[in-house]
Design a protein around this motif. Structure first.
Motif, PDB file in Angstrom:
ATOM      1  N   ALA A 332       0.800  -1.222   0.000  1.00  0.00           N
ATOM      2  CA  ALA A 332       0.000   0.000   0.000  1.00  0.00           C
ATOM      3  C   ALA A 332       0.837   1.278   0.000  1.00  0.00           C
ATOM      4  CB  ALA A 332      -0.975  -0.011   1.182  1.00  0.00           C
ATOM      5  N   PRO A 333       1.951   1.330   0.757  1.00  0.00           N
ATOM      6  CA  PRO A 333       2.726   2.580   0.794  1.00  0.00           C
ATOM      7  C   PRO A 333       3.546   2.855  -0.475  1.00  0.00           C
ATOM      8  CG  PRO A 333       3.118   1.234   2.765  1.00  0.00           C
ATOM      9  CD  PRO A 333       2.461   0.365   1.750  1.00  0.00           C
ATOM     10  N   LEU A 334       3.633   1.882  -1.384  1.00  0.00           N
ATOM     11  CA  LEU A 334       4.517   2.023  -2.543  1.00  0.00           C
ATOM     12  C   LEU A 334       3.841   2.790  -3.672  1.00  0.00           C
ATOM     13  CD1 LEU A 334       6.089  -1.560  -2.762  1.00  0.00           C
ATOM     14  CD2 LEU A 334       6.922   0.445  -1.502  1.00  0.00           C
ATOM     15  N   PRO A 335       4.630   3.503  -4.487  1.00  0.00           N
ATOM     16  CA  PRO A 335       4.077   4.136  -5.686  1.00  0.00           C
ATOM     17  C   PRO A 335       3.586   3.083  -6.677  1.00  0.00           C
ATOM     18  CG  PRO A 335       6.259   5.007  -5.157  1.00  0.00           C
ATOM     19  CD  PRO A 335       6.057   3.808  -4.310  1.00  0.00           C
ATOM     20  N   SER A 336       2.640   3.446  -7.527  1.00  0.00           N
ATOM     21  CA  SER A 336       2.179   2.527  -8.564  1.00  0.00           C
ATOM     22  C   SER A 336       3.345   2.145  -9.472  1.00  0.00           C
ATOM     23  CB  SER A 336       1.078   3.187  -9.396  1.00  0.00           C
ATOM     24  OG  SER A 336      -0.040   3.479  -8.597  1.00  0.00           O
ATOM     25  N   GLY A 337       3.342   0.892  -9.911  1.00  0.00           N
ATOM     26  CA  GLY A 337       4.423   0.445 -10.792  1.00  0.00           C
ATOM     27  C   GLY A 337       4.646  -1.046 -10.681  1.00  0.00           C
ATOM     28  N   ILE A 338       5.752  -1.516 -11.281  1.00  0.00           N
ATOM     29  CA  ILE A 338       6.108  -2.935 -11.307  1.00  0.00           C
ATOM     30  C   ILE A 338       7.241  -3.191 -10.326  1.00  0.00           C
ATOM     31  CG2 ILE A 338       7.017  -4.819 -12.744  1.00  0.00           C
ATOM     32  CD1 ILE A 338       5.702  -3.484 -15.136  1.00  0.00           C
ATOM     33  N   TYR A 339       7.107  -4.267  -9.561  1.00  0.00           N
ATOM     34  CA  TYR A 339       8.118  -4.676  -8.594  1.00  0.00           C
ATOM     35  C   TYR A 339       8.404  -6.164  -8.777  1.00  0.00           C
ATOM     36  CZ  TYR A 339       6.893  -0.211  -6.510  1.00  0.00           C
ATOM     37  OH  TYR A 339       6.657   1.134  -6.323  1.00  0.00           O
ATOM     38  N   ILE A 340       9.550  -6.603  -8.261  1.00  0.00           N
ATOM     39  CA  ILE A 340       9.953  -8.005  -8.388  1.00  0.00           C
ATOM     40  C   ILE A 340      10.089  -8.615  -7.004  1.00  0.00           C
ATOM     41  CG2 ILE A 340      11.640  -9.611  -9.325  1.00  0.00           C
ATOM     42  CD1 ILE A 340      10.144  -7.949 -11.426  1.00  0.00           C
ATOM     43  N   ALA A 341       9.294  -9.670  -6.756  1.00  0.00           N
ATOM     44  CA  ALA A 341       9.369 -10.384  -5.482  1.00  0.00           C
ATOM     45  C   ALA A 341      10.302 -11.574  -5.619  1.00  0.00           C
ATOM     46  CB  ALA A 341       7.980 -10.852  -5.066  1.00  0.00           C
ATOM     47  N   TYR A 351      11.509 -15.691  -9.127  1.00  0.00           N
ATOM     48  CA  TYR A 351      11.061 -14.309  -9.035  1.00  0.00           C
ATOM     49  C   TYR A 351       9.645 -14.192  -9.585  1.00  0.00           C
ATOM     50  CZ  TYR A 351      15.995 -13.349  -8.314  1.00  0.00           C
ATOM     51  OH  TYR A 351      17.283 -13.344  -7.823  1.00  0.00           O
ATOM     52  N   LYS A 352       8.835 -13.325  -8.986  1.00  0.00           N
ATOM     53  CA  LYS A 352       7.484 -13.062  -9.454  1.00  0.00           C
ATOM     54  C   LYS A 352       7.279 -11.569  -9.635  1.00  0.00           C
ATOM     55  CE  LYS A 352       5.007 -16.935  -9.661  1.00  0.00           C
ATOM     56  NZ  LYS A 352       4.237 -17.316 -10.858  1.00  0.00           N
ATOM     57  N   LYS A 353       6.557 -11.214 -10.709  1.00  0.00           N
ATOM     58  CA  LYS A 353       6.244  -9.806 -10.943  1.00  0.00           C
ATOM     59  C   LYS A 353       5.063  -9.400 -10.066  1.00  0.00           C
ATOM     60  CE  LYS A 353       3.990  -8.418 -14.623  1.00  0.00           C
ATOM     61  NZ  LYS A 353       3.618  -8.020 -16.002  1.00  0.00           N
ATOM     62  N   ILE A 354       5.216  -8.249  -9.410  1.00  0.00           N
ATOM     63  CA  ILE A 354       4.157  -7.660  -8.596  1.00  0.00           C
ATOM     64  C   ILE A 354       3.786  -6.314  -9.197  1.00  0.00           C
ATOM     65  CG2 ILE A 354       3.491  -6.889  -6.289  1.00  0.00           C
ATOM     66  CD1 ILE A 354       4.078  -9.897  -6.477  1.00  0.00           C
ATOM     67  N   VAL A 355       2.504  -6.069  -9.370  1.00  0.00           N
ATOM     68  CA  VAL A 355       2.053  -4.805  -9.957  1.00  0.00           C
ATOM     69  C   VAL A 355       1.232  -4.058  -8.923  1.00  0.00           C
ATOM     70  CG1 VAL A 355       0.754  -3.710 -11.800  1.00  0.00           C
ATOM     71  CG2 VAL A 355       1.999  -5.833 -12.251  1.00  0.00           C
ATOM     72  N   LYS A 356       1.648  -2.835  -8.605  1.00  0.00           N
ATOM     73  CA  LYS A 356       0.892  -1.959  -7.693  1.00  0.00           C
ATOM     74  C   LYS A 356       0.064  -1.003  -8.562  1.00  0.00           C
ATOM     75  CE  LYS A 356      -0.499   0.664  -4.324  1.00  0.00           C
ATOM     76  NZ  LYS A 356       0.365   1.606  -3.631  1.00  0.00           N
TER      77      LYS A 356
END
Length: 357
Positions: A332-341, A351-356
């Protein structure tokens, strides 16, 4: 006056270890006031060569043995170059949408004043790869095989059932030619020892798959996704499973090459060719179907099943500190965008792609 491009590099730090992702060719000034748009890439005698696939009509080169050097124009005045590859000192290139007929050309890079030679005229050639004396070339729905030891011989059609416009996705491994079907999201293969080979589907669900390249073993292919996602997947060709290898910061992944545990990737809609250290980012084979991260996208909580959450990074590898436990994270605190878990399952890392959103 001939101008050159800037060369720079940056260091990426991940949650668990130092990882390198460096830019080996970049810039917006190509010598004629146009953007770079690198397409096909190849390495010969420690020089990286990069064609330009949209409007510059140039092949560049950069000396990989030198640090902080600038790439220069190797040859100009060409058509749009979609792919390149080497056999000996000859650089082969597919020349697309030129005032002259579409064709495959070759250039002796050892000559001080290189000359373009015509190999064969071909309708809308895209991907190229060479294995032994044969050049394999994609042209829309067809794959042609050209015997380079027999100049003037008509190309042989070895496949005519591909779907879509064609990309640079060609790779020979053992007795099989692997091909990417971009619009279908498929990795397919053809036997090179069987007359009239049948198309065999290796993996599906790889939407917008573009460049492919053999990895560290004969059953591993790296597959670039030619979209704004920047994803590169590591495909096990034995069983068709795949995991996310890395998400690049590029506008559109196009061609790839693999050498000395390094993966080079071109950005056809941007201005970069990047290098990724495969050892630093490598992942072990994990049954992708068993691992779940949901929902995607998410505005707050992401859950993990059949795996343990280890850490989160942005697309350039910077570690992100978030509230988490082994099976759930709060983005929730992160800016919108793509992250890698980064996750672990059965003692193996993936690795898994996470989308905020």
């Amino acid at each position: 006056m001939k101008k050159t491009l800037l060369l720079f590099s940056f260091l990426v730090i991940s949650a668990a270890e130092a990882q390198t992702m460096s830019t080996v060719l970049a810039g917006t000034n190509t010598g004629i006031g146009q953007s770079l748009h690198p397409s096909g890439i190849a390495i010969h005698d420690n020089f990286l060569y990069a064609g330009t696939g949209m409007n510059a009509n140039i092949i560049y080169k950069v000396d990989l043995s030198q640090s902080n050097t600038s790439p220069s124009i190797f040859i100009s005045g060409l058509g749009k170059i979609t792919d390149i590859c080497f056999r000996g000192n000859y650089l082969y290139a597919s020349e697309y949408n030129h005032p002259n007929p579409n064709r495959i050309i070759r250039i002796d890079v050892s000559q001080p004043n290189p000359v373009v030679e015509n190999v064969v005229e071909m309708y809308l050639p895209t991907g190229l790869t060479i294995y032994n004396q044969y050049l394999y070339a994609r042209s829309k729905n067809n794959i042609f095989r050209i015997n380079l030891d027999m100049p003037g011989q008509e190309p042989e059609v070895i496949a005519s059932d591909l779907i879509g416009s064609g990309t640079v996705g060609l790779a020979v491994i053992g007795n099989y030619l692997f091909v990417s079907e971009r619009e279908q999201g498929k990795l397919v293969k053809y036997s090179l020892v069987t007359p009239n080979p049948t198309k065999i589907v290796v993996a599906t669900g790889l939407s917008s798959i573009s460049g492919i390249v053999k990895g560290e073993t004969n059953n591993i292919i790296y597959a670039a996704i030619g979209s704004s996602s920047g994803e590169i997947y590591r495909v096990n060709t034995t069983n068709g499973t795949y995991t996310l290898f890395v998400t690049t910061p590029l506008t559109m992944n196009w061609d790839m090459l693999y050498t000395d545990n390094k993966l080079y990737v071109s950005d056809i809609e941007g201005n970069e060719v990047i290098k990724i250290g495969v050892n630093a980012l490598s992942v072990d084979d994990v049954e992708a179907s068993k691992i779940k991260a949901y929902p995607v996208p998410s505005s707050d909580i992401v859950n993990f099943e059949n795996c343990t959450f280890l850490g989160l990074t942005d697309v350039r590898g910077k570690q992100i500190d978030i509230k988490s436990n082994n099976a759930q994270i709060d983005i929730a605190p992160l800016p919108s965008g793509i992250y890698i878990a980064k996750i672990e399952a059965e003692g193996k890392t993936s690795y898994k792609k996470i989308v905020k959103n």
